[in-house]
Design a protein around this motif. Sequence first.
Motif, PDB file in Angstrom:
ATOM      1  N   VAL A   1      -1.683   3.183 -15.034  1.00  0.00           N
ATOM      2  CA  VAL A   1      -0.873   1.587 -14.292  1.00  0.00           C
ATOM      3  C   VAL A   1      -0.156   2.691 -13.313  1.00  0.00           C
ATOM      4  CG1 VAL A   1      -0.034  -0.260 -13.512  1.00  0.00           C
ATOM      5  CG2 VAL A   1      -1.129  -0.061 -16.150  1.00  0.00           C
ATOM      6  N   SER A   2       0.664   3.207 -13.139  1.00  0.00           N
ATOM      7  CA  SER A   2       0.958   4.197 -11.729  1.00  0.00           C
ATOM      8  C   SER A   2       0.246   5.337 -11.279  1.00  0.00           C
ATOM      9  CB  SER A   2       2.314   4.387 -12.483  1.00  0.00           C
ATOM     10  OG  SER A   2       3.375   4.193 -13.245  1.00  0.00           O
ATOM     11  N   SER A   3      -0.218   5.528 -12.223  1.00  0.00           N
ATOM     12  CA  SER A   3      -0.791   6.701 -11.369  1.00  0.00           C
ATOM     13  C   SER A   3      -2.131   5.969 -10.768  1.00  0.00           C
ATOM     14  CB  SER A   3      -2.025   7.635 -12.820  1.00  0.00           C
ATOM     15  OG  SER A   3      -2.860   6.933 -13.089  1.00  0.00           O
ATOM     16  N   SER A   4      -2.258   5.168 -10.906  1.00  0.00           N
ATOM     17  CA  SER A   4      -3.763   4.108 -10.332  1.00  0.00           C
ATOM     18  C   SER A   4      -3.277   3.543  -8.809  1.00  0.00           C
ATOM     19  CB  SER A   4      -4.764   3.189 -11.459  1.00  0.00           C
ATOM     20  OG  SER A   4      -4.440   3.518 -12.451  1.00  0.00           O
ATOM     21  N   ALA A   5      -1.819   3.338  -9.174  1.00  0.00           N
ATOM     22  CA  ALA A   5      -1.119   3.080  -7.972  1.00  0.00           C
ATOM     23  C   ALA A   5      -1.997   3.079  -6.664  1.00  0.00           C
ATOM     24  CB  ALA A   5      -0.015   2.174  -7.919  1.00  0.00           C
ATOM     25  N   PRO A   6      -1.783   2.858  -5.636  1.00  0.00           N
ATOM     26  CA  PRO A   6      -2.320   3.572  -4.067  1.00  0.00           C
ATOM     27  C   PRO A   6      -0.891   4.181  -3.465  1.00  0.00           C
ATOM     28  CG  PRO A   6      -2.585   1.346  -4.099  1.00  0.00           C
ATOM     29  CD  PRO A   6      -1.563   1.486  -5.257  1.00  0.00           C
ATOM     30  N   ALA A   7      -0.998   4.951  -3.055  1.00  0.00           N
ATOM     31  CA  ALA A   7       0.020   5.752  -2.141  1.00  0.00           C
ATOM     32  C   ALA A   7       0.648   4.467  -1.372  1.00  0.00           C
ATOM     33  CB  ALA A   7      -0.403   6.834  -1.544  1.00  0.00           C
ATOM     34  N   ALA A   8       2.001   4.246  -1.620  1.00  0.00           N
ATOM     35  CA  ALA A   8       2.682   3.795   0.060  1.00  0.00           C
ATOM     36  C   ALA A   8       2.351   3.506   1.287  1.00  0.00           C
ATOM     37  CB  ALA A   8       4.419   3.883  -0.578  1.00  0.00           C
ATOM     38  N   GLY A   9       1.992   2.574   1.604  1.00  0.00           N
ATOM     39  CA  GLY A   9       1.988   2.437   3.063  1.00  0.00           C
ATOM     40  C   GLY A   9       0.481   2.105   3.483  1.00  0.00           C
ATOM     41  N   ALA A  10      -0.135   2.589   2.207  1.00  0.00           N
ATOM     42  CA  ALA A  10      -1.450   2.607   3.128  1.00  0.00           C
ATOM     43  C   ALA A  10      -2.264   1.366   2.953  1.00  0.00           C
ATOM     44  CB  ALA A  10      -2.356   3.207   0.859  1.00  0.00           C
ATOM     45  N   SER A  11      -3.071   1.381   4.081  1.00  0.00           N
ATOM     46  CA  SER A  11      -3.638   0.217   4.352  1.00  0.00           C
ATOM     47  C   SER A  11      -4.654  -0.558   2.893  1.00  0.00           C
ATOM     48  CB  SER A  11      -4.642   0.207   5.687  1.00  0.00           C
ATOM     49  OG  SER A  11      -5.654  -1.335   5.280  1.00  0.00           O
ATOM     50  N   THR A  12      -4.579  -1.662   2.026  1.00  0.00           N
ATOM     51  CA  THR A  12      -5.068  -2.060   1.367  1.00  0.00           C
ATOM     52  C   THR A  12      -5.198  -3.551   1.223  1.00  0.00           C
ATOM     53  OG1 THR A  12      -2.631  -3.020   0.572  1.00  0.00           O
ATOM     54  CG2 THR A  12      -3.463  -1.005  -0.535  1.00  0.00           C
ATOM     55  N   SER A  13      -5.810  -4.314   2.365  1.00  0.00           N
ATOM     56  CA  SER A  13      -5.473  -4.700   2.646  1.00  0.00           C
ATOM     57  C   SER A  13      -5.909  -5.855   3.957  1.00  0.00           C
ATOM     58  CB  SER A  13      -4.926  -6.219   2.226  1.00  0.00           C
ATOM     59  OG  SER A  13      -4.933  -8.034   3.012  1.00  0.00           O
ATOM     60  N   SER A  14      -7.496  -6.327   3.872  1.00  0.00           N
ATOM     61  CA  SER A  14      -8.674  -6.299   4.719  1.00  0.00           C
ATOM     62  C   SER A  14      -7.787  -7.291   6.191  1.00  0.00           C
ATOM     63  CB  SER A  14      -9.604  -7.239   5.113  1.00  0.00           C
ATOM     64  OG  SER A  14      -9.623  -8.537   4.274  1.00  0.00           O
ATOM     65  N   ALA A  15      -6.968  -8.110   4.959  1.00  0.00           N
ATOM     66  CA  ALA A  15      -6.079  -9.315   6.279  1.00  0.00           C
ATOM     67  C   ALA A  15      -5.259  -8.230   7.475  1.00  0.00           C
ATOM     68  CB  ALA A  15      -4.945 -10.480   5.739  1.00  0.00           C
ATOM     69  N   THR A  16      -4.722  -7.037   6.860  1.00  0.00           N
ATOM     70  CA  THR A  16      -4.171  -6.307   8.577  1.00  0.00           C
ATOM     71  C   THR A  16      -4.809  -6.382   9.684  1.00  0.00           C
ATOM     72  OG1 THR A  16      -4.424  -4.374   7.471  1.00  0.00           O
ATOM     73  CG2 THR A  16      -2.988  -5.407   6.780  1.00  0.00           C
ATOM     74  N   ALA A  17      -6.644  -6.606   8.953  1.00  0.00           N
ATOM     75  CA  ALA A  17      -7.120  -6.320  10.255  1.00  0.00           C
ATOM     76  C   ALA A  17      -7.883  -7.123  11.542  1.00  0.00           C
ATOM     77  CB  ALA A  17      -8.870  -6.143   9.516  1.00  0.00           C
ATOM     78  N   THR A  18      -7.804  -7.528  12.591  1.00  0.00           N
ATOM     79  CA  THR A  18      -8.283  -8.034  13.239  1.00  0.00           C
ATOM     80  C   THR A  18      -8.502  -9.480  12.829  1.00  0.00           C
ATOM     81  OG1 THR A  18      -8.446  -6.687  15.202  1.00  0.00           O
ATOM     82  CG2 THR A  18      -8.868  -8.521  15.582  1.00  0.00           C
ATOM     83  N   PRO A  19      -8.086 -10.289  13.183  1.00  0.00           N
ATOM     84  CA  PRO A  19      -8.304 -11.579  11.838  1.00  0.00           C
ATOM     85  C   PRO A  19      -9.273 -12.491  12.667  1.00  0.00           C
ATOM     86  CG  PRO A  19      -6.610 -11.952  13.391  1.00  0.00           C
ATOM     87  CD  PRO A  19      -6.798 -11.077  13.401  1.00  0.00           C
ATOM     88  N   ASP A  20     -10.460 -13.301  12.089  1.00  0.00           N
ATOM     89  CA  ASP A  20     -11.847 -13.833  12.261  1.00  0.00           C
ATOM     90  C   ASP A  20     -11.269 -14.743  12.229  1.00  0.00           C
ATOM     91  OD1 ASP A  20     -14.211 -15.310  12.695  1.00  0.00           O
ATOM     92  OD2 ASP A  20     -15.229 -13.819  11.159  1.00  0.00           O
ATOM     93  N   PRO A  21     -11.690 -15.712  13.856  1.00  0.00           N
ATOM     94  CA  PRO A  21     -11.494 -16.207  14.364  1.00  0.00           C
ATOM     95  C   PRO A  21     -11.663 -18.007  13.421  1.00  0.00           C
ATOM     96  CG  PRO A  21     -12.608 -15.489  15.682  1.00  0.00           C
ATOM     97  CD  PRO A  21     -12.156 -14.598  15.259  1.00  0.00           C
ATOM     98  N   GLU A  22     -13.142 -17.962  13.580  1.00  0.00           N
ATOM     99  CA  GLU A  22     -13.575 -19.008  12.495  1.00  0.00           C
ATOM    100  C   GLU A  22     -13.238 -19.004  10.927  1.00  0.00           C
ATOM    101  OE1 GLU A  22     -17.780 -19.421  10.232  1.00  0.00           O
ATOM    102  OE2 GLU A  22     -18.120 -18.219  12.015  1.00  0.00           O
ATOM    103  N   ARG A  23     -12.839 -17.528  10.807  1.00  0.00           N
ATOM    104  CA  ARG A  23     -11.950 -17.237   9.145  1.00  0.00           C
ATOM    105  C   ARG A  23     -10.325 -17.810   9.424  1.00  0.00           C
ATOM    106  NH1 ARG A  23     -13.075 -14.063   4.677  1.00  0.00           N
ATOM    107  NH2 ARG A  23     -11.060 -13.690   3.463  1.00  0.00           N
ATOM    108  N   VAL A  24      -9.707 -17.694  10.605  1.00  0.00           N
ATOM    109  CA  VAL A  24      -8.244 -18.159  10.863  1.00  0.00           C
ATOM    110  C   VAL A  24      -8.670 -19.617   9.935  1.00  0.00           C
ATOM    111  CG1 VAL A  24      -6.850 -18.564  12.164  1.00  0.00           C
ATOM    112  CG2 VAL A  24      -7.258 -16.542  11.835  1.00  0.00           C
ATOM    113  N   GLU A  25      -9.333 -20.740  10.843  1.00  0.00           N
ATOM    114  CA  GLU A  25      -9.942 -21.970  11.056  1.00  0.00           C
ATOM    115  C   GLU A  25     -10.171 -22.444   9.786  1.00  0.00           C
ATOM    116  OE1 GLU A  25     -12.861 -25.355  13.572  1.00  0.00           O
ATOM    117  OE2 GLU A  25     -13.149 -23.232  13.661  1.00  0.00           O
TER     118      GLU A  25
END
Length: 298
Positions: free
Chosen positions: A134-158
Amino acid sequence: MKRAILPLLISSFLVSIPAYAQDSGVGKRVDRLEKEMRAVQRKVFPGGSTKFFEPDIAPENAATSAPSTTTSAVTDLIARVDALERSMADLTGQVEQNGFRLKQIEDKMAAMETPGSSASTGGTSVSSSVSSSVSSSAPAAGASTSSATATPDPERVEVVASIVMPDTGDAGEDAYIYGYRLWEAKYFPEAQAQLKKAAADHPDHRRASFSQNLLGRAYLDDGKPALASVALYENYQKMPRGERAPDSLYFLSTALVQLGKKTDACRVLGELQDVYPDEASGRLSDRIASGKSAAGCK
């Protein structure tokens, strides 16, 4: 007056004899004393009453006098002492067994107070190799793991905004239900953020186990088995008595299969059966069977 007092003294003296009947040579001492008392009787009270001492020569038709109670009294005392000793031995054994059991319970209770301890789960802990996986499978700290950090889609936000958080007055319940609704609508990044917050903000709430487990499932559904394995393992480790801890072990095995760690997945399923036998043989039995099939468990 003397005739009345002496028999009473003699009688009192003989009554005390059984209390000392276990002394060494007591039989000989009793015989000697009885002979001396008879001699006293014949000398002081010639032809006196045989109430306290039988005559040396009884008439032929005289009834056989009652046997001395000394032997039977000693026998009774010995039997009672033997019974008491046996009872004491039994009680001592029970006390020792109870003390040992109490020590085991105290050790388990102390271990349960330690987060992540194996005793707190009611069974063996997940093997170190699984924990390492489990530990070895975890991504490195600080790595981008979620598309939520990308520019939000206005339609999705709505659309996400249209999913309303309930307001029942139970903050822990409301936080989980809102995360569940986001997950059910397949807005996995938003659900992940909400469920992570729900578990962190309400760690003592009944729904904390639900939130952490569903967080792992949201990662799985989002194609992130490494993050899922971490979230699911933490739910089992930190809240082993939570209502969704058994489910987290099952979904952890699923994540490990996706990570190509089938051996570890089989160990996790074995852990699930050992620690939660009721759930394993009940509501999760079908899932365990399919999980073993997917992992190729023997």
